[in-house]
Design an enzyme around this catalytic site. Sequence first.
Site, PDB file in Angstrom:
ATOM      1  N   TYR A  67       1.464  28.513 -34.824  1.00 33.02           N
ATOM      2  CA  TYR A  67       1.197  27.967 -33.490  1.00 33.02           C
ATOM      3  C   TYR A  67      -0.251  27.502 -33.346  1.00 33.02           C
ATOM      4  O   TYR A  67      -0.539  26.609 -32.548  1.00 33.02           O
ATOM      5  CB  TYR A  67       1.480  29.021 -32.412  1.00 33.02           C
ATOM      6  CG  TYR A  67       2.896  29.037 -31.913  1.00 33.02           C
ATOM      7  CD1 TYR A  67       3.946  29.314 -32.775  1.00 33.02           C
ATOM      8  CD2 TYR A  67       3.186  28.775 -30.578  1.00 33.02           C
ATOM      9  CE1 TYR A  67       5.245  29.349 -32.316  1.00 33.02           C
ATOM     10  CE2 TYR A  67       4.486  28.806 -30.110  1.00 33.02           C
ATOM     11  CZ  TYR A  67       5.517  29.090 -30.983  1.00 33.02           C
ATOM     12  OH  TYR A  67       6.800  29.111 -30.516  1.00 33.02           O
ATOM     13  N   LYS A 111       8.936  36.422 -44.241  1.00 34.71           N
ATOM     14  CA  LYS A 111       9.592  35.825 -45.400  1.00 34.71           C
ATOM     15  C   LYS A 111       8.664  36.043 -46.604  1.00 34.71           C
ATOM     16  O   LYS A 111       8.107  35.089 -47.160  1.00 34.71           O
ATOM     17  CB  LYS A 111       9.842  34.332 -45.151  1.00 34.71           C
ATOM     18  CG  LYS A 111      10.985  34.053 -44.190  1.00 34.71           C
ATOM     19  CD  LYS A 111      12.358  34.198 -44.824  1.00 34.71           C
ATOM     20  CE  LYS A 111      12.643  33.083 -45.808  1.00 34.71           C
ATOM     21  NZ  LYS A 111      13.950  33.280 -46.493  1.00 34.71           N
ATOM     22  N   ASP A 162      15.322  35.789 -41.954  1.00 35.12           N
ATOM     23  CA  ASP A 162      16.659  35.179 -41.885  1.00 35.12           C
ATOM     24  C   ASP A 162      17.742  36.259 -41.858  1.00 35.12           C
ATOM     25  O   ASP A 162      18.722  36.156 -41.120  1.00 35.12           O
ATOM     26  CB  ASP A 162      16.881  34.175 -43.042  1.00 35.12           C
ATOM     27  CG  ASP A 162      16.613  34.757 -44.415  1.00 35.12           C
ATOM     28  OD1 ASP A 162      15.970  35.834 -44.520  1.00 35.12           O
ATOM     29  OD2 ASP A 162      17.041  34.142 -45.416  1.00 35.12           O
ATOM     30  N   ASP A 187       9.403  33.861 -31.843  1.00 34.65           N
ATOM     31  CA  ASP A 187       9.905  32.903 -30.860  1.00 34.65           C
ATOM     32  C   ASP A 187      11.417  32.756 -31.015  1.00 34.65           C
ATOM     33  O   ASP A 187      12.179  32.833 -30.046  1.00 34.65           O
ATOM     34  CB  ASP A 187       9.206  31.551 -31.069  1.00 34.65           C
ATOM     35  CG  ASP A 187       9.674  30.504 -30.074  1.00 34.65           C
ATOM     36  OD1 ASP A 187       9.787  30.831 -28.878  1.00 34.65           O
ATOM     37  OD2 ASP A 187       9.930  29.360 -30.495  1.00 34.65           O
ATOM     38  N   ASP A 212      14.701  34.678 -28.756  1.00 31.52           N
ATOM     39  CA  ASP A 212      15.740  33.920 -28.046  1.00 31.52           C
ATOM     40  C   ASP A 212      17.129  34.408 -28.465  1.00 31.52           C
ATOM     41  O   ASP A 212      18.035  34.535 -27.648  1.00 31.52           O
ATOM     42  CB  ASP A 212      15.636  32.414 -28.345  1.00 31.52           C
ATOM     43  CG  ASP A 212      14.808  31.675 -27.290  1.00 31.52           C
ATOM     44  OD1 ASP A 212      14.032  32.333 -26.569  1.00 31.52           O
ATOM     45  OD2 ASP A 212      14.933  30.439 -27.186  1.00 31.52           O
TER      46      ASP A 212
HETATM   47  C1  IPM Z   1       8.300  31.065 -25.423  1.00 34.37           C
HETATM   48  C2  IPM Z   1       8.385  29.574 -25.311  1.00 34.37           C
HETATM   49  C3  IPM Z   1       7.022  28.995 -25.662  1.00 34.37           C
HETATM   50  C4  IPM Z   1       6.736  29.328 -27.108  1.00 34.37           C
HETATM   51  C5  IPM Z   1       6.878  27.502 -25.384  1.00 34.37           C
HETATM   52  C6  IPM Z   1       7.182  27.165 -23.936  1.00 34.37           C
HETATM   53  C7  IPM Z   1       5.493  27.011 -25.741  1.00 34.37           C
HETATM   54  O1  IPM Z   1       9.413  29.090 -26.120  1.00 34.37           O
HETATM   55  O2  IPM Z   1       7.480  31.674 -24.689  1.00 34.37           O
HETATM   56  O3  IPM Z   1       9.044  31.638 -26.213  1.00 34.37           O
HETATM   57  O4  IPM Z   1       7.203  28.638 -28.029  1.00 34.37           O
HETATM   58  O5  IPM Z   1       6.041  30.314 -27.331  1.00 34.37           O
HETATM   59 MG    MG Z   2      10.577  30.601 -27.054  1.00 37.83          MG
END
Ligand code: IPM
Ligand code: MG
Length: 368
Positions: free
Chosen positions: A142, A193, A226, A250, A254
Amino acid sequence: MTSYNLVILPGDGIGPEVMAEVRKVMAWLSSNKDVSFNVHEDKIGGAAYDEYGVPFADSTLEKCRASHAVIMGSVGGPQWDNVPYDKRPEAGLLRARKELGLFANLRPALVFDALVDASTLKPEIVRGLDILIVRELTGGVYFGEPRGIEDLGHGERRGVNTQVYTTSEIKRVGRVAFELARKRNGRVTSCEKANVMESGKLWREDITALHKAEYGDVTLEHMYADNCAMQLLRNPRQFDVIVTDNLFGDILSDEAAMLTGSLGMLPSASLGSDDTPGLYEPVHGSAPDIAGQNKANPLATILSFSMALRYSLSRGDLADMIEKAVQNVLNAKIRTADIMADGCILASTSAMGDSLIKELDSGLAKAA
Ligand code: IPM
Ligand code: MG
């Protein structure tokens, strides 16, 4: 009576409407408990770009630095698709994380009993799920340099990002994960990884060394990222705390979030060193498709505020009270559209906030 300085950054999309419900909870606590909040509201993301020409202004950063905690809504939306890349709404959030030194992002994925059917996975796989992802937040690909898009001529271009970690960056987030595991079920799974990336090999070696030196009482397991993605779907309850880098975190967070059935339920905390304010935000995005319609689920942002009470304001008692009230509202079958099920009562954003306040009232009445 303790007074806390809070910065509220509603942001874009559904951010302002879910934050309005957090305000109700703050007001309730101020009238009924021994706390008060001195709130400064400011902008982040596209809203900040429109107002200040940048997605996170210096003046906002100063206010955040002077606060006990920052509560954020969400950033982004199609109206800012064409702003310069370094001024896009997401860049505001990334700058806030970096400037405030928020290197540890805590993302709990908790399945409430009342919502076990909201998951796309079978109830027997997710019932009672309680995992915590600790994502490194200020390093890795990032922020790594060099980065950019280079013109090689002849219509050919080259996009570059750099995955980079140092020992101190790895150990400080590792420490957060081990400390939290001690307060939970005593298990950490570290994901990278190491089979492909040197930064992953270093990650594994540094986490191993930290574990050996300071956290022998915690069980440590290493897993390729993975495989972790796969195991999260196969048997998510095998995990307690997962610690991983910025990009894998990230993605895996999710995935873990969806095990619970709705992003609309999930809070997060971003923490730095002890003397910096934490930043608290829902895991969900700005949901431009439903923005301004009073449909969004405010619980993820309310639960983020509850994490602020726990981690930045040392008021775990008030956090427990809010979390209990959330559970009761769900048990009463009150649902926003994202978690709606047969036989439940559909609530708008504001109706969900009002139901929560009623629960808090009745909890108070019972205690009296
Ligand atoms: C998160 C989001 C952010 C990230 C974006 C909005 C920059 O996906 O907080 O997970 O990738 O960190
Ligand atoms: Mg995210």
